[in-house]
Scaffold this motif. Structure first.
Motif, PDB file in Angstrom:
ATOM      1  N   THR A  12      -6.705  43.408   1.243  1.00  0.00           N
ATOM      2  CA  THR A  12      -6.116  43.414   2.587  1.00  0.00           C
ATOM      3  C   THR A  12      -4.949  42.428   2.669  1.00  0.00           C
ATOM      4  N   VAL A  13      -5.118  41.258   2.069  1.00  0.00           N
ATOM      5  CA  VAL A  13      -4.032  40.266   2.043  1.00  0.00           C
ATOM      6  C   VAL A  13      -2.824  40.854   1.308  1.00  0.00           C
ATOM      7  N   PHE A  14      -3.067  41.414   0.132  1.00  0.00           N
ATOM      8  CA  PHE A  14      -1.982  41.978  -0.676  1.00  0.00           C
ATOM      9  C   PHE A  14      -1.259  43.088   0.080  1.00  0.00           C
ATOM     10  N   LEU A  15      -2.007  44.013   0.661  1.00  0.00           N
ATOM     11  CA  LEU A  15      -1.390  45.121   1.396  1.00  0.00           C
ATOM     12  C   LEU A  15      -0.650  44.626   2.638  1.00  0.00           C
ATOM     13  N   SER A  16      -1.126  43.546   3.221  1.00  0.00           N
ATOM     14  CA  SER A  16      -0.425  42.954   4.369  1.00  0.00           C
ATOM     15  C   SER A  16       0.922  42.392   3.941  1.00  0.00           C
ATOM     16  N   LEU A  17       0.932  41.754   2.797  1.00  0.00           N
ATOM     17  CA  LEU A  17       2.180  41.164   2.302  1.00  0.00           C
ATOM     18  C   LEU A  17       3.232  42.219   1.958  1.00  0.00           C
ATOM     19  N   ILE A  18       2.782  43.393   1.510  1.00  0.00           N
ATOM     20  CA  ILE A  18       3.751  44.452   1.181  1.00  0.00           C
ATOM     21  C   ILE A  18       3.907  45.469   2.322  1.00  0.00           C
ATOM     22  N   LYS A  19       3.334  45.147   3.469  1.00  0.00           N
ATOM     23  CA  LYS A  19       3.495  45.917   4.710  1.00  0.00           C
ATOM     24  C   LYS A  19       3.067  47.377   4.568  1.00  0.00           C
ATOM     25  N   LYS A  20       1.825  47.597   4.184  1.00  0.00           N
ATOM     26  CA  LYS A  20       1.251  48.939   4.075  1.00  0.00           C
ATOM     27  C   LYS A  20       0.131  49.077   5.109  1.00  0.00           C
ATOM     28  N   PRO A  21       0.483  49.448   6.357  1.00  0.00           N
ATOM     29  CA  PRO A  21      -0.499  49.422   7.440  1.00  0.00           C
ATOM     30  C   PRO A  21      -1.723  50.318   7.227  1.00  0.00           C
ATOM     31  N   ILE A  22      -1.547  51.514   6.684  1.00  0.00           N
ATOM     32  CA  ILE A  22      -2.698  52.395   6.481  1.00  0.00           C
ATOM     33  C   ILE A  22      -3.636  51.775   5.442  1.00  0.00           C
ATOM     34  N   GLY A  23      -3.081  51.263   4.366  1.00  0.00           N
ATOM     35  CA  GLY A  23      -3.886  50.595   3.345  1.00  0.00           C
ATOM     36  C   GLY A  23      -4.595  49.369   3.892  1.00  0.00           C
ATOM     37  N   ILE A  24      -3.907  48.627   4.762  1.00  0.00           N
ATOM     38  CA  ILE A  24      -4.502  47.439   5.386  1.00  0.00           C
ATOM     39  C   ILE A  24      -5.729  47.850   6.197  1.00  0.00           C
ATOM     40  N   ILE A  25      -5.573  48.884   6.999  1.00  0.00           N
ATOM     41  CA  ILE A  25      -6.676  49.336   7.853  1.00  0.00           C
ATOM     42  C   ILE A  25      -7.863  49.779   7.004  1.00  0.00           C
ATOM     43  N   VAL A  26      -7.594  50.583   5.968  1.00  0.00           N
ATOM     44  CA  VAL A  26      -8.671  51.089   5.115  1.00  0.00           C
ATOM     45  C   VAL A  26      -9.380  49.945   4.391  1.00  0.00           C
ATOM     46  N   SER A  27      -8.618  49.050   3.766  1.00  0.00           N
ATOM     47  CA  SER A  27      -9.251  47.958   3.021  1.00  0.00           C
ATOM     48  C   SER A  27      -9.972  46.985   3.954  1.00  0.00           C
ATOM     49  N   ASP A  28      -9.434  46.771   5.142  1.00  0.00           N
ATOM     50  CA  ASP A  28     -10.082  45.892   6.108  1.00  0.00           C
ATOM     51  C   ASP A  28     -11.405  46.497   6.582  1.00  0.00           C
ATOM     52  N   ILE A  29     -11.411  47.785   6.858  1.00  0.00           N
ATOM     53  CA  ILE A  29     -12.649  48.450   7.285  1.00  0.00           C
ATOM     54  C   ILE A  29     -13.685  48.400   6.165  1.00  0.00           C
ATOM     55  N   LEU A  30     -13.246  48.619   4.922  1.00  0.00           N
ATOM     56  CA  LEU A  30     -14.178  48.547   3.792  1.00  0.00           C
ATOM     57  C   LEU A  30     -14.721  47.121   3.621  1.00  0.00           C
ATOM     58  N   ALA A  31     -13.873  46.114   3.855  1.00  0.00           N
ATOM     59  CA  ALA A  31     -14.340  44.720   3.798  1.00  0.00           C
ATOM     60  C   ALA A  31     -15.375  44.468   4.889  1.00  0.00           C
ATOM     61  N   LEU A  32     -15.130  44.988   6.086  1.00  0.00           N
ATOM     62  CA  LEU A  32     -16.083  44.807   7.183  1.00  0.00           C
ATOM     63  C   LEU A  32     -17.402  45.526   6.912  1.00  0.00           C
TER      64      LEU A  32
ATOM     65  N   GLY B 196      -3.171  44.285  14.263  1.00  0.00           N
ATOM     66  CA  GLY B 196      -1.866  43.960  13.689  1.00  0.00           C
ATOM     67  C   GLY B 196      -1.331  45.092  12.821  1.00  0.00           C
ATOM     68  N   ALA B 197      -2.203  45.728  12.039  1.00  0.00           N
ATOM     69  CA  ALA B 197      -1.781  46.834  11.173  1.00  0.00           C
ATOM     70  C   ALA B 197      -1.363  48.054  11.992  1.00  0.00           C
ATOM     71  N   VAL B 198      -2.094  48.343  13.059  1.00  0.00           N
ATOM     72  CA  VAL B 198      -1.727  49.467  13.933  1.00  0.00           C
ATOM     73  C   VAL B 198      -0.386  49.178  14.597  1.00  0.00           C
ATOM     74  N   TRP B 199      -0.194  47.961  15.065  1.00  0.00           N
ATOM     75  CA  TRP B 199       1.076  47.564  15.667  1.00  0.00           C
ATOM     76  C   TRP B 199       2.204  47.704  14.643  1.00  0.00           C
ATOM     77  N   MET B 200       1.953  47.264  13.416  1.00  0.00           N
ATOM     78  CA  MET B 200       2.939  47.390  12.348  1.00  0.00           C
ATOM     79  C   MET B 200       3.276  48.859  12.094  1.00  0.00           C
ATOM     80  N   PHE B 201       2.259  49.721  12.092  1.00  0.00           N
ATOM     81  CA  PHE B 201       2.453  51.157  11.889  1.00  0.00           C
ATOM     82  C   PHE B 201       3.325  51.748  12.998  1.00  0.00           C
ATOM     83  N   ILE B 202       3.035  51.368  14.231  1.00  0.00           N
ATOM     84  CA  ILE B 202       3.815  51.867  15.379  1.00  0.00           C
ATOM     85  C   ILE B 202       5.262  51.410  15.272  1.00  0.00           C
TER      86      ILE B 202
END
Length: 190
Positions: free
Chosen positions: A108-128, A168-174
């Protein structure tokens, strides 16, 4: 000049969701280091009275260090119990699921740094989900809550931080969609 001003506006609008997502993702990763279990008041007093005594001798963990136990410390404890063939399967299962949580938090950190919102959401949900499995396992086996330990701050903060990361990822996607539409409109008017 007009293109430069437009790019500056786009970057400024992306900055806030980017910062929120990166900071939240880093905080999610840090949850491995914060207290997952905290000694209740009675047990805490016992640990403090004999603070220099060894809680887990093989790890060099004293009673004072056992007042608050992080997920990383649980990994160390379970590694030691697995070596001694004490509930080996349960110990290994705990270690694996904590590692899975950590890997998805890191992703999630890595995908956040490269600005991949869909990947961020998926990896964050899997972490949760992995974190919820950890919670269920500890609760089911009576590790936490118990007569000695209650849930630590990590148990509560992780869910809040996970939701903030998703927001934050949804906002980034929008904002990315708005920027693409703006760029398309700009290229059509030229």
């Amino acid at each position: 000049m007009k293109g430069y001003v437009m790019n500056l506006r786009k970057n400024k609008k992306m900055m806030y969701p980017f910062l929120i997502t990166v900071v939240a993702a880093i905080l999610m990763l840090m949850m491995v280091l914060l207290p997952y279990a905290s000694a209740n008041s009675e047990y805490k007093e016992i640990l403090i009275k004999d603070s220099d005594a060894m809680y887990v001798r093989e790890l060099g963990m004293t009673n004072s260090e056992a007042i608050n136990i992080s997920l990383l410390e649980f990994v160390k404890i379970y590694l030691e119990t697995a070596k001694q063939d004490i509930q080996k399967e349960a110990s290994i299962a705990c270690i694996v699921i904590i590692v899975i949580f950590t890997v998805f938090a890191l992703l999630t950190v890595f995908l956040s740094l490269i600005k991949k919102p869909i990947g961020i959401i998926v990896s964050d949900i899997l972490a949760l989900i992995a974190f919820k499995i950890i919670h269920f396992d500890f609760e089911d086996r009576g590790v936490i809550p118990s007569s000695s330990y209650n849930w630590g701050i990590t148990n509560y903060l992780t869910y809040i931080i996970g939701i903030i990361t998703i927001i934050g990822a949804v906002w980034m996607f929008i904002e990315e969609k708005k920027n693409k539409e703006l760029a398309e409109n700009e290229s059509n008017t030229i």
